[in-house]
Design a protein around this motif. Structure first.
Motif, PDB file in Angstrom:
ATOM      1  N   ALA A   1      47.187  36.837  33.097  1.00 35.59           N
ATOM      2  CA  ALA A   1      45.733  36.682  33.382  1.00 35.59           C
ATOM      3  C   ALA A   1      45.060  37.300  34.458  1.00 35.59           C
ATOM      4  O   ALA A   1      43.962  37.657  34.207  1.00 35.59           O
ATOM      5  CB  ALA A   1      45.466  35.139  33.650  1.00 35.59           C
ATOM      6  N   VAL A   2      45.804  37.733  35.619  1.00 35.05           N
ATOM      7  CA  VAL A   2      45.230  38.655  36.509  1.00 35.05           C
ATOM      8  C   VAL A   2      45.012  40.115  36.129  1.00 35.05           C
ATOM      9  O   VAL A   2      44.131  40.388  36.203  1.00 35.05           O
ATOM     10  CB  VAL A   2      46.163  38.446  37.680  1.00 35.05           C
ATOM     11  CG1 VAL A   2      46.012  39.844  38.898  1.00 35.05           C
ATOM     12  CG2 VAL A   2      46.061  37.088  38.476  1.00 35.05           C
ATOM     13  N   GLU A   3      45.936  40.418  35.380  1.00 38.07           N
ATOM     14  CA  GLU A   3      45.965  41.581  34.812  1.00 38.07           C
ATOM     15  C   GLU A   3      44.728  41.839  33.880  1.00 38.07           C
ATOM     16  O   GLU A   3      43.850  42.944  33.816  1.00 38.07           O
ATOM     17  CB  GLU A   3      47.144  42.123  33.944  1.00 38.07           C
ATOM     18  CG  GLU A   3      47.067  43.730  33.719  1.00 38.07           C
ATOM     19  CD  GLU A   3      48.363  44.379  32.906  1.00 38.07           C
ATOM     20  OE1 GLU A   3      48.977  45.108  33.353  1.00 38.07           O
ATOM     21  OE2 GLU A   3      48.848  43.464  32.079  1.00 38.07           O
ATOM     22  N   ARG A   4      44.632  40.938  33.021  1.00 38.11           N
ATOM     23  CA  ARG A   4      43.520  40.919  31.938  1.00 38.11           C
ATOM     24  C   ARG A   4      42.204  40.934  32.789  1.00 38.11           C
ATOM     25  O   ARG A   4      41.214  41.461  32.300  1.00 38.11           O
ATOM     26  CB  ARG A   4      43.752  39.588  31.129  1.00 38.11           C
ATOM     27  CG  ARG A   4      42.708  39.666  29.698  1.00 38.11           C
ATOM     28  CD  ARG A   4      43.116  38.548  28.879  1.00 38.11           C
ATOM     29  NE  ARG A   4      43.231  37.272  29.555  1.00 38.11           N
ATOM     30  CZ  ARG A   4      44.129  36.549  29.690  1.00 38.11           C
ATOM     31  NH1 ARG A   4      45.338  37.037  29.499  1.00 38.11           N
ATOM     32  NH2 ARG A   4      44.129  35.186  30.128  1.00 38.11           N
ATOM     33  N   ALA A   5      41.946  39.937  33.863  1.00 35.87           N
ATOM     34  CA  ALA A   5      40.824  39.980  34.719  1.00 35.87           C
ATOM     35  C   ALA A   5      40.571  41.207  35.128  1.00 35.87           C
ATOM     36  O   ALA A   5      39.335  41.814  35.333  1.00 35.87           O
ATOM     37  CB  ALA A   5      40.676  38.744  35.585  1.00 35.87           C
ATOM     38  N   LEU A   6      41.284  42.000  35.654  1.00 35.93           N
ATOM     39  CA  LEU A   6      41.252  43.249  36.382  1.00 35.93           C
ATOM     40  C   LEU A   6      40.860  44.313  35.219  1.00 35.93           C
ATOM     41  O   LEU A   6      39.876  45.163  35.610  1.00 35.93           O
ATOM     42  CB  LEU A   6      42.277  43.688  37.115  1.00 35.93           C
ATOM     43  CG  LEU A   6      42.912  42.958  38.163  1.00 35.93           C
ATOM     44  CD1 LEU A   6      44.327  43.185  38.704  1.00 35.93           C
ATOM     45  CD2 LEU A   6      41.810  43.083  39.366  1.00 35.93           C
ATOM     46  N   LEU A   7      41.318  44.177  34.188  1.00 34.60           N
ATOM     47  CA  LEU A   7      41.038  45.184  32.930  1.00 34.60           C
ATOM     48  C   LEU A   7      39.524  44.794  32.610  1.00 34.60           C
ATOM     49  O   LEU A   7      38.767  45.810  32.343  1.00 34.60           O
ATOM     50  CB  LEU A   7      41.824  44.948  31.965  1.00 34.60           C
ATOM     51  CG  LEU A   7      43.253  45.882  31.897  1.00 34.60           C
ATOM     52  CD1 LEU A   7      44.327  45.290  31.017  1.00 34.60           C
ATOM     53  CD2 LEU A   7      43.251  47.174  32.242  1.00 34.60           C
ATOM     54  N   TYR A   8      39.301  43.318  32.475  1.00 35.17           N
ATOM     55  CA  TYR A   8      38.019  43.042  32.243  1.00 35.17           C
ATOM     56  C   TYR A   8      36.973  43.669  33.374  1.00 35.17           C
ATOM     57  O   TYR A   8      35.958  43.847  32.742  1.00 35.17           O
ATOM     58  CB  TYR A   8      37.693  41.540  32.242  1.00 35.17           C
ATOM     59  CG  TYR A   8      36.584  40.726  32.172  1.00 35.17           C
ATOM     60  CD1 TYR A   8      36.134  40.081  31.042  1.00 35.17           C
ATOM     61  CD2 TYR A   8      35.716  40.563  33.355  1.00 35.17           C
ATOM     62  CE1 TYR A   8      34.923  39.635  30.921  1.00 35.17           C
ATOM     63  CE2 TYR A   8      34.450  39.867  33.268  1.00 35.17           C
ATOM     64  CZ  TYR A   8      34.113  39.488  31.950  1.00 35.17           C
ATOM     65  OH  TYR A   8      32.937  38.858  32.058  1.00 35.17           O
TER      66      TYR A   8
END
Length: 591
Positions: A336-343
């Motif tokens: 979820a952290v990686e996805r939020a950073l990519l977001y």
């Protein structure tokens, strides 16, 4: 002829191709993925049949393969003059003469394709063309990475059904993490799950500085990756944790348990607060909460983004079942952290793209102009708000502001088309504002531009006296222009009149011109509805608020006036896109 694929090609990246084609004014733009023996077009605009249907060509006809093999952009004015490319069959078979492409990368940073523009004649690629293509390729790569991460998460979820009953409950509850968008969302959802499922007292995330940059340093030892950097506490806005806030910044070293967990890339568990304090006496403080605690690196495929910290209210030895459940929560949180950073990375790229489509205002001695654009803070999409100003041949100044219906790449693409079309119509015809907008509406129909937009088109010209100006304008379903006089009084210019229809609805309607005389020292404000609209509030209240704030700051120059206006009316995190354009009328000087 390329072979027909047995499976349907994913064409959801067509919007990137359309955007590049329109922005760079080329006949063809493509989003290409390179495979072993062919190139596949997952995004395309301007292709002829049969390639438009098959969506592929053999590598013998590919220029994008060199972008992948070289892992770098390929910019060529005339392919026929390039020794490496001049014999490519695509030059004769498809008439390709000029090419500009940037690498597209997957979630591992591997170059897998190209976002490119193609022309049938020699093309001088400008610095702006290249910058825009690079930004679009970055946004495209981010979306590809997000999709791959979602597929990976789905696969992990499928295999997780073999966990214990408690882990399956955690999996069901952690679906909340799969819908998170921002880091604050992740922190909130993670703590809720930790408290409800693991019985924790608190849960927090410390994120390393520049976490996306760390992805490119994964082959280095952790101690050499940004060793001078640190960890920052990601606040859950719905909870208070004073001790965590007091240690909101931590070094990545053995001087604290979170830094040590990251340095050694291994979880650290303490049965009690006393055990931790024995190892780190310098961190003892009156605000410490709970007893047992865990410090867990947040890593995904070798990329460590930070540390998850869990605190329990009582002392405990972690059982094997506890550790399995904690590991599952850690894995989901890391994804979820990686996805939020990519977001956030995608949002930044899209905002850069949006900004690149906005014009530079002309500089004039007798008119002082300034404009601002603020994207919405809570979404990952560009919008359709725009402004423009054009200096006409006869000395008049043409102003425009508009808002395309929708908040996505398609809306931004339509916005770019409409802005270019309207400024061209205004510059070439130098007609009344109403006639300009009528021609724009008709051009949308004839050129098959699918969209709707509100806008104000205005024209400023001298009024026969050095201190007088004539303003004429037409309003297509847009908020009324605001006039602020030198003494601070305000007037909504067509608030009592019924605005014409938005463009894109009825292209053959007649539009209305309005006209007024303006004295030097006054200021004109054009704006989009994000400046005044609030959820659940009547529009009149927003207009009244605008008039009040504008009057209070009337004595500021346009740039500072707009900054003050935006600061008071929308703040640092606007809920919708906002575009504003201010013009200060000065006393006219003779040539």
């Amino acid at each position: 002829m390329a072979r027909q694929q047995t499976a349907e090609v994913d064409t959801s990246f067509d919007r990137y191709a359309r955007m590049v084609r329109n922005a760079l004014d080329t006949p063809v733009a493509l989003v290409t993925l390179i495979e072993e023996s062919r190139q596949v077009f997952v995004g395309a605009a301007g292709l002829d049949e049969p390639v438009a249907s098959t969506r592929e060509t053999p590598l013998s006809h590919s220029f994008c393969q060199y972008v992948v093999s070289d892992e770098s952009p390929l910019i060529v004015r005339d392919l026929r003059e390039d020794d490496r490319l001049k014999d490519n069959p695509a030059i004769l078979d498809f008439g390709v003469v000029a090419y500009a492409g940037f690498p597209i990368k997957d979630q591992h940073g591997t170059v897998i394709g190209s976002l490119c523009a193609l022309d049938t004649s020699p093309h001088e690629w400008s610095d702006q063309d290249i910058e825009l293509l690079e930004d679009m390729a970055s946004a495209c790569s981010t979306e590809l990475s997000e999709r791959a991460l979602r597929l990976d998460a789905a696969e992990r979820a499928w295999h997780a059904h073999g966990l214990t009953d408690r882990s399956r409950v955690l999996l069901a509850l952690s679906e909340g993490l799969s819908t998170t968008a921002t880091l604050e969302d992740v922190a909130t959802a993670m703590e809720d799950i930790a408290v409800d499922i693991l019985g924790c007292l608190k849960g927090g995330i410390w994120l390393r500085h520049d976490p996306l940059k760390q992805r490119h340093a994964a082959d280095l030892p952790l101690t050499e990756q940004e060793s001078a950097g640190g960890l920052t506490f990601i606040t859950n806005p719905d909870a208070e944790w004073t001790a965590a806030a007091n240690f909101g910044s931590l070094a990545i070293d053995d001087g604290n348990p979170a830094g040590a967990a990251l340095v050694h890339d291994a979880p650290i568990f303490y049965r009690s607060r006393a055990e931790q304090n024995a190892d780190y006496p310098h961190l003892v403080n009156p605000g410490q909460l709970g007893e047992a605690r865990a410090f867990l690196p947040l890593g995904v495929r070798g990329h460590v983004y930070g540390v998850l910290v869990l605190v329990w209210p009582d002392e405990r030895e972690m059982s094997e079942e506890d550790r399995v459940t904690i590991a599952a929560l850690t894995a989901y949180t890391a994804q979820a952290v990686e996805r939020a950073l990519l977001y956030q990375d995608r949002l930044d790229a899209l905002v850069i793209l949006q900004s690149s489509l906005l014009p530079r205002l002309p500089e004039q001695d007798d008119l002082d102009m300034a404009a601002r654009y603020r994207p919405a803070a809570t979404r990952d999409q560009v919008g359709g708000d725009w402004y423009d100003a054009v200096l006409m041949h006869g000395g008049a100044t043409s102003l425009m502001i508009g808002d395309v219906v929708g908040h996505d790449m398609d809306a931004a693409a339509v916005m770019g088309q409409l802005r270019t079309m309207l400024r061209t119509i205004a510059w070439a015809g130098d007609n009344s504002p109403a006639r300009n907008v009528e021609r724009l509406d008709q051009a949308m129909r004839d050129l098959d531009v699918d969209g709707m937009a509100s806008l104000v088109k205005a024209r400023i010209q001298p009024g026969g006296s050095p201190d007088l100006w004539v303003l004429s304008w037409t309003n297509a379903g847009h908020p009324p222009p605001l006039l602020i006089t030198a003494d601070g009084s305000t007037e909504l210019l067509d608030a009592d009149l019924e605005a014409d229809l938005m463009i894109g609805i009825a292209p053959d309607i007649r539009r209305t011109d309005h006209r007024t005389v303006i004295e030097a020292g006054s200021m004109l404000l054009l704006y989009t509805d994000g400046l005044i609209e609030r959820r659940g509030e009547d529009l009149t209240a927003g207009l009244d608020r605008l008039c009040k704030v504008a009057g209070q700051h009337h004595d500021l120059p346009p740039a500072k006036f707009l900054d003050a206006l935006l600061g008071e009316l929308v703040g640092a995190r606007p809920s919708d896109d906002v575009a504003v354009l201010a013009v200060l009328f000065k006393t006219q000087t003779s040539d």
